[in-house]
Design an enzyme around this catalytic site. Structure first.
Site, PDB file in Angstrom:
ATOM      1  N   GLU A  42       0.823  -1.212   0.000  1.00 30.53           N
ATOM      2  CA  GLU A  42       0.000   0.000   0.000  1.00 30.53           C
ATOM      3  C   GLU A  42       0.856   1.260   0.000  1.00 30.53           C
ATOM      4  O   GLU A  42       0.544   2.242  -0.665  1.00 30.53           O
ATOM      5  CB  GLU A  42      -0.941   0.008   1.222  1.00 30.53           C
ATOM      6  CG  GLU A  42      -2.080  -0.988   1.137  1.00 30.53           C
ATOM      7  CD  GLU A  42      -2.996  -0.719  -0.053  1.00 30.53           C
ATOM      8  OE1 GLU A  42      -3.289   0.453  -0.322  1.00 30.53           O
ATOM      9  OE2 GLU A  42      -3.390  -1.686  -0.724  1.00 30.53           O
ATOM     10  N   CYS A 201     -12.641   3.405 -14.900  1.00 32.50           N
ATOM     11  CA  CYS A 201     -13.029   4.812 -14.737  1.00 32.50           C
ATOM     12  C   CYS A 201     -11.770   5.669 -14.720  1.00 32.50           C
ATOM     13  O   CYS A 201     -11.437   6.320 -13.731  1.00 32.50           O
ATOM     14  CB  CYS A 201     -13.838   4.999 -13.453  1.00 32.50           C
ATOM     15  SG  CYS A 201     -14.659   6.606 -13.361  1.00 32.50           S
TER      16      CYS A 201
HETATM   17  S1  SF4 Z   1     -19.976   4.807 -15.944  1.00 35.04           S
HETATM   18 FE1  SF4 Z   1     -19.369   6.320 -14.412  1.00 35.04          FE
HETATM   19  S2  SF4 Z   1     -18.161   5.184 -12.907  1.00 35.04           S
HETATM   20 FE2  SF4 Z   1     -18.293   3.956 -14.780  1.00 35.04          FE
HETATM   21  S3  SF4 Z   1     -16.471   4.479 -16.002  1.00 35.04           S
HETATM   22 FE3  SF4 Z   1     -18.126   5.815 -16.666  1.00 35.04          FE
HETATM   23  S4  SF4 Z   1     -17.888   7.649 -15.410  1.00 35.04           S
HETATM   24 FE4  SF4 Z   1     -16.742   6.045 -14.407  1.00 35.04          FE
END
Ligand code: SF4
Length: 359
Positions: A42, A201
């Site tokens: 970590e 994301c």
């Molecule tokens: S749907 Fe929302 S949480 Fe998922 S990758 Fe796209 S922006 Fe990120």
């Protein structure tokens, strides 16, 4: 929070199921409940990519396999195993933390996040991650990747390093865990949040079409992925200059240990000079009339808060006494350079001059 329809009760289970299929499964620090190994990973992973950390993690563990070995080593023994990873305060705190655990905790890593967070260099999120991976403690994490997922999914605006926004993020992360079913696999959930933020994301090209959260994600529904997290105003980094001297005496190089705390505290750098006069004086002291000082190609090293322009110089004098340097300095043999804790730009300068020493 702008998302009026988040799936709070299903959020953790969705992440957990996704992690078990798409997340990382075979990293060297996975599959263990040993808090020492989890803690080391970590700390190394803060500000550093997984691919970079793997080799450092394995070498570090081979040399310091447990907390006692680390606590009883000197800082000079530890730093070479961190040299090149950057953010050296992490290594100094790691070493200090091992000593505190041996002195105050009987050599046993504490196993709840509140106790873990009292140790040097461990914040709330890291403490929660260690407790989740080692004993399944149900505490939320909130690192940079997780902040990105939460701000986008829940529609949380504001600079994420500012206290008010952080409080909203932590409260939201706690609410998600409160709403999650009993028996939630905290290893998969915690790892899943990290993996989703780093693999799906992502900052500039989020893969919404394959994201398990797409159905209820505020940023995707409102096409605001590039506005969340709220961007910080760009500051221009101050520019600093320094001159470095490679002073060579036969098969030795003069190095100087940097004071702690400091940007390279504990590491061995080439001597640095802030003015031409100081550099000239050093060239006279360590060089010789037969071989004038040579200016080498300059380089720029980027730190978090400034850019350092380095102007390296090279002098050779094979007749000096090796016992002469100041207390913080020492002559290091060329074949020891490879195992010396050198800051990255110093290593680059010396590698360019003496490639065989690093082969
Ligand atoms: S749907 Fe929302 S949480 Fe998922 S990758 Fe796209 S922006 Fe990120």
């Amino acid at each position: 929070m702008l998302n009026s329809n988040p799936d709070i009760s299903g959020f953790a289970a969705t992440i957990t199921s996704w992690q078990k299929v798409h997340g990382r499964q075979h990293l060297p620090w996975q599959g263990t409940q040993d808090p020492y190994r989890i803690w080391l990973s970590e700390i190394m992973l803060q500000q550093t990519q997984v691919a970079t950390v793997i080799g450092y993690y394995q070498r570090f563990l081979a040399r310091f396999p447990d907390i006692q070995t680390l606590a009883h080593a000197s800082q000079d023994e530890v730093m070479p195993y961190w040299a090149g990873l950057g953010y050296y305060a992490r290594a100094r705190n790691l070493h200090r933390c091992a000593q505190v655990i041996c002195q105050d905790w009987g050599g046993q890593f504490p196993l709840n996040s509140q106790d873990i967070a009292t140790l040097p260099g461990i914040g709330r999120s890291t403490a929660a991650a260690i407790a989740a991976f080692s004993v399944q403690e149900r505490s939320p994490i909130m690192d940079g990747n997780v902040k990105r997922v939460f701000t986008r999914y829940f529609g949380i605006e504001g600079i994420t390093s500012e206290r008010a926004t952080e409080q909203v993020l932590w409260r939201t992360a706690e609410a998600v865990l409160d709403a999650a079913p009993p028996g939630l696999d905290m290893t998969a959930y915690t790892q899943g949040l990290m993996d989703l933020g780093s693999q799906c994301c992502t900052r500039s090209r989020p893969g919404c079409e394959v994201c398990p959260l797409l159905q209820h994600c505020y940023a995707r529904i409102h096409a605001r992925q590039h506005e969340l997290p709220t961007p910080r105003k760009k500051k221009t980094s101050p520019e600093r200059q320094c001159r470095m001297l490679v002073a060579r005496n036969a098969d030795h190089i003069l190095l100087e240990q940097q004071v702690s705390p400091g940007i390279w505290g504990g590491l061995w750098s080439l001597p640095r000079y802030d003015s031409d006069e100081d550099l000239q004086a050093a060239c006279c002291r360590w060089g010789s009339h037969d071989a004038p000082a040579q200016r080498m190609a300059g380089m720029v090293h980027v730190f978090t808060h400034f850019r350092l322009h380095i102007e390296p110089w090279y002098v050779v004098n094979n007749t000096l006494q090796l016992a002469e340097p100041a207390p913080a300095q020492r002559w290091v043999a060329l074949d020891e350079l490879r195992n010396t804790a050198l800051p990255a730009p110093v290593r680059k300068i010396l590698e360019g001059l003496f490639p065989a020493s690093f082969a």
